[in-house]
Design a protein around this motif. Structure first.
Motif, PDB file in Angstrom:
ATOM      1  N   ARG A  50      -2.301  11.522 -37.136  1.00 18.30           N
ATOM      2  CA  ARG A  50      -2.619  10.133 -37.567  1.00 18.30           C
ATOM      3  C   ARG A  50      -3.171   9.859 -38.716  1.00 18.30           C
ATOM      4  O   ARG A  50      -2.869   9.007 -39.644  1.00 18.30           O
ATOM      5  N   GLU A  51      -4.430  10.768 -39.147  1.00 23.21           N
ATOM      6  CA  GLU A  51      -4.803  10.644 -40.374  1.00 23.21           C
ATOM      7  C   GLU A  51      -3.847  10.797 -41.749  1.00 23.21           C
ATOM      8  O   GLU A  51      -4.113   9.968 -42.800  1.00 23.21           O
ATOM      9  N   ARG A  52      -3.170  11.782 -41.546  1.00 25.26           N
ATOM     10  CA  ARG A  52      -2.233  12.091 -42.554  1.00 25.26           C
ATOM     11  C   ARG A  52      -1.300  10.839 -42.750  1.00 25.26           C
ATOM     12  O   ARG A  52      -1.010  10.414 -44.017  1.00 25.26           O
ATOM     13  N   ILE A  53      -1.019  10.351 -41.819  1.00 25.86           N
ATOM     14  CA  ILE A  53       0.211   9.089 -41.856  1.00 25.86           C
ATOM     15  C   ILE A  53      -0.688   7.915 -42.439  1.00 25.86           C
ATOM     16  O   ILE A  53      -0.245   7.213 -43.259  1.00 25.86           O
ATOM     17  N   GLN A  54      -1.899   7.577 -41.913  1.00 20.55           N
ATOM     18  CA  GLN A  54      -2.688   6.710 -42.734  1.00 20.55           C
ATOM     19  C   GLN A  54      -3.096   7.065 -44.189  1.00 20.55           C
ATOM     20  O   GLN A  54      -3.004   5.870 -44.694  1.00 20.55           O
ATOM     21  N   SER A  55      -3.110   8.155 -44.401  1.00 13.70           N
ATOM     22  CA  SER A  55      -3.390   8.322 -45.872  1.00 13.70           C
ATOM     23  C   SER A  55      -2.055   8.072 -46.760  1.00 13.70           C
ATOM     24  O   SER A  55      -2.389   7.739 -47.803  1.00 13.70           O
ATOM     25  N   LEU A  56      -1.197   7.919 -46.304  1.00 16.21           N
ATOM     26  CA  LEU A  56       0.156   7.368 -46.824  1.00 16.21           C
ATOM     27  C   LEU A  56       0.227   5.673 -46.747  1.00 16.21           C
ATOM     28  O   LEU A  56       1.123   5.133 -47.530  1.00 16.21           O
ATOM     29  N   GLY A  57      -0.840   5.266 -46.223  1.00 15.91           N
ATOM     30  CA  GLY A  57      -0.876   3.538 -46.230  1.00 15.91           C
ATOM     31  C   GLY A  57      -0.212   3.076 -45.222  1.00 15.91           C
ATOM     32  O   GLY A  57       0.068   1.742 -45.402  1.00 15.91           O
ATOM     33  N   ILE A  58       0.006   3.695 -44.154  1.00 22.25           N
ATOM     34  CA  ILE A  58       0.554   3.174 -42.990  1.00 22.25           C
ATOM     35  C   ILE A  58      -0.451   3.210 -41.853  1.00 22.25           C
ATOM     36  O   ILE A  58      -0.952   4.100 -41.330  1.00 22.25           O
ATOM     37  N   ALA A  59      -0.418   1.899 -41.200  1.00 25.98           N
ATOM     38  CA  ALA A  59      -1.420   1.709 -39.983  1.00 25.98           C
ATOM     39  C   ALA A  59      -0.704   2.410 -38.679  1.00 25.98           C
ATOM     40  O   ALA A  59       0.903   2.039 -38.532  1.00 25.98           O
ATOM     41  N   VAL A  60      -1.290   3.196 -38.219  1.00 23.11           N
ATOM     42  CA  VAL A  60      -0.836   3.984 -36.928  1.00 23.11           C
ATOM     43  C   VAL A  60      -1.423   3.561 -35.705  1.00 23.11           C
ATOM     44  O   VAL A  60      -2.791   3.434 -35.645  1.00 23.11           O
ATOM     45  N   VAL A  61      -0.733   3.095 -34.539  1.00 21.30           N
ATOM     46  CA  VAL A  61      -1.093   2.603 -33.373  1.00 21.30           C
ATOM     47  C   VAL A  61      -0.756   3.548 -32.272  1.00 21.30           C
ATOM     48  O   VAL A  61       0.567   3.467 -32.037  1.00 21.30           O
ATOM     49  N   PRO A  62      -1.581   4.492 -31.740  1.00 21.66           N
ATOM     50  CA  PRO A  62      -0.821   5.505 -30.880  1.00 21.66           C
ATOM     51  C   PRO A  62      -0.660   4.605 -29.431  1.00 21.66           C
ATOM     52  O   PRO A  62      -1.433   3.911 -29.190  1.00 21.66           O
ATOM     53  N   VAL A  63       0.384   4.851 -28.756  1.00 17.38           N
ATOM     54  CA  VAL A  63       0.610   4.125 -27.523  1.00 17.38           C
ATOM     55  C   VAL A  63       0.933   5.168 -26.316  1.00 17.38           C
ATOM     56  O   VAL A  63       1.474   6.365 -26.587  1.00 17.38           O
ATOM     57  N   PHE A  64       0.104   5.054 -25.454  1.00 16.60           N
ATOM     58  CA  PHE A  64      -0.155   5.851 -24.294  1.00 16.60           C
ATOM     59  C   PHE A  64       0.363   5.319 -22.911  1.00 16.60           C
ATOM     60  O   PHE A  64      -0.343   5.479 -21.877  1.00 16.60           O
ATOM     61  N   MET A  65       1.517   4.755 -22.869  1.00 16.91           N
ATOM     62  CA  MET A  65       2.233   4.197 -21.819  1.00 16.91           C
ATOM     63  C   MET A  65       2.204   5.142 -20.830  1.00 16.91           C
ATOM     64  O   MET A  65       1.998   4.715 -19.450  1.00 16.91           O
TER      65      MET A  65
END
Length: 293
Positions: free
Chosen positions: A75-90
Motif C-alpha cells: 500500500r505505501e508504495r502505491i500511495q507514494s505514486l500519488g494513488i489513494a489505496v483502500v483495502p477491501v476485505f470482503m
C-alpha cells in the motif's frame, strides 16, 4: 470480481479506469478492457498490481481486494505514486450480509451514498422475506461439499458466511462447526469422514463451477441425498464468452439470490421457478467423464 459488480449495481461502470483483467462476466466492461479503454493491472492478493498500468490509469482511488492484513504491505508504495489505496476485505466478513455492506463504501467514494443505501436495504428486505418463508417449513439438512480429485479430499462448508446462508434457509448444516473468523468457511475432509458422519443429509451441494465431478456410484448410493434425488451442483451462471461466472461477481453482493435458490431446493412446497445459480446434478454428464474415485 465483486468490485465490478458493486460499480455496475450503482450505475458507475463508466467510471472504471482499471481492473484486474478481462475475466469479466459483464460483456461491456470486458469489451472496454480488451480495446484498451480500461487498463489491466493484474489479479492477485499476494502481489502488487502492475504499477505502470495503474499509474497510467490515473485513478482517484484504488480499491484493492485483499484476503487479510498481511497483504497490505504494497500500500505505501502505491500511495507514494500519488494513488489513494483502500483495502477491501470482503472475504473476511463473518456474515454474508457483511459483504453487501461494502457497497456503501463505493457509494461514499463516488457520491452515490443514497443509491448504495437503497441497494443494501433491498437485499436485506429480500433476505428477511425468504427467511420468514423458510422458517415455517419443516427443518431439513444439507451437506455442502465439493470434491477434490487430488488426495481424495472434499471442501466441506462448515462455518461463517456460507454456513449462515444455510441456517437462514432453515436447514441444519451437516458437519457444521462453530463460526470462527480466523478460519476459512470450509475444511478439507476425506470421503471416509463423509461416509461416517454425513450420509443422512437430506440434500447435497456436490460441486461448484470449477470442482471435479464425483462418479463413484457405490459411494454415492450410501448417501440419502443421492438416493432421494436431492443432489445439486452450483453452475454459477457462466458467461460462455468469458472466463467468468456471475455467482462470484454479482452473487457476492446479492446473497438473497443464493438464499432464494437454497430455500427452493430445501423446501419443495416453495418452488416457483428456475434456480439461478444451482441445478440438479446431471449424472449422465458425470458418468461421461473420467472416473473421479
Amino acid at each position: 470480481q465483486p468490485h465490478e459488480a458493486m460499480v455496475r449495481a450503482l450505475g458507475l461502470a463508466d467510471r472504471l479506469v482499471a481492473v484486474g483483467g478481462h475475466s469479466s462476466y459483464d460483456d461491456a466492461i470486458r469489451a472496454r478492457v480488451r480495446n484498451g479503454e480500461v487498463h489491466q493491472i493484474g489479479y492477485g492478493w499476494h502481489q502488487p498490481p502492475t504499477l505502470d498500468a495503474l499509474v497510467a490509469a490515473k485513478p482517484d482511488v484504488f480499491l484493492a481486494r485483499m484476503a487479510d492484513l498481511t497483504h497490505t504491505r504494497h500500500r505505501e508504495r502505491i500511495q507514494s505514486l500519488g494513488i489513494a489505496v483502500v483495502p477491501v476485505f470482503m472475504d473476511a466478513e463473518p456474515h454474508y450480509l457483511g459483504r453487501v455492506e461494502w457497497i456503501r463504501l463505493v457509494g461514499l467514494l463516488t457520491g452515490e451514498d443514497a443509491r448504495a443505501a437503497a441497494f443494501v436495504a433491498e437485499v436485506e428486505a429480500e433476505v428477511k422475506r425468504l427467511k420468514q418463508l423458510a422458517a415455517v417449513q419443516p427443518r431439513r439438512s444439507l451437506l455442502w461439499a465439493w470434491y477434490w480429485s487430488s488426495g481424495d479430499r472434499w471442501s466441506v462448508t462448515q462455518r461463517n458466511a456460507d454456513a449462515a446462508l444455510i441456517r437462514d434457509a432453515n436447514a441444519e448444516l451437516v458437519l457444521g462447526a462453530p463460526d470462527d473468523p480466523e478460519l476459512d468457511s470450509f475444511s478439507r475432509l476425506s470421503t471416509e469422514q463423509l461416509l461416517r458422519d454425513a450420509t443422512h443429509a437430506d440434500c447435497w451441494m456436490i460441486r461448484d463451477p470449477l470442482s471435479t465431478p464425483f462418479a463413484d456410484r457405490a459411494v454415492l448410493a450410501r448417501f440419502e441425498a443421492y438416493r432421494e434425488g436431492c443432489v445439486y451442483r452450483q453452475h454459477g451462471r457462466r458467461n460462455p464468452d468469458a472466463d467468468a461466472w456471475e455467482v462470484w461477481e454479482m452473487g457476492t453482493i446479492r446473497p438473497d439470490w443464493l438464499l432464494a435458490d437454497l430455500v427452493e431446493i430445501l423446501h419443495p412446497p416453495l418452488r416457483d421457478g428456475e434456480l439461478r445459480y444451482f441445478a440438479a446434478e446431471n449424472w449422465e454428464t458425470v458418468d461421461a467423464g473420467p472416473a473421479a474415485h
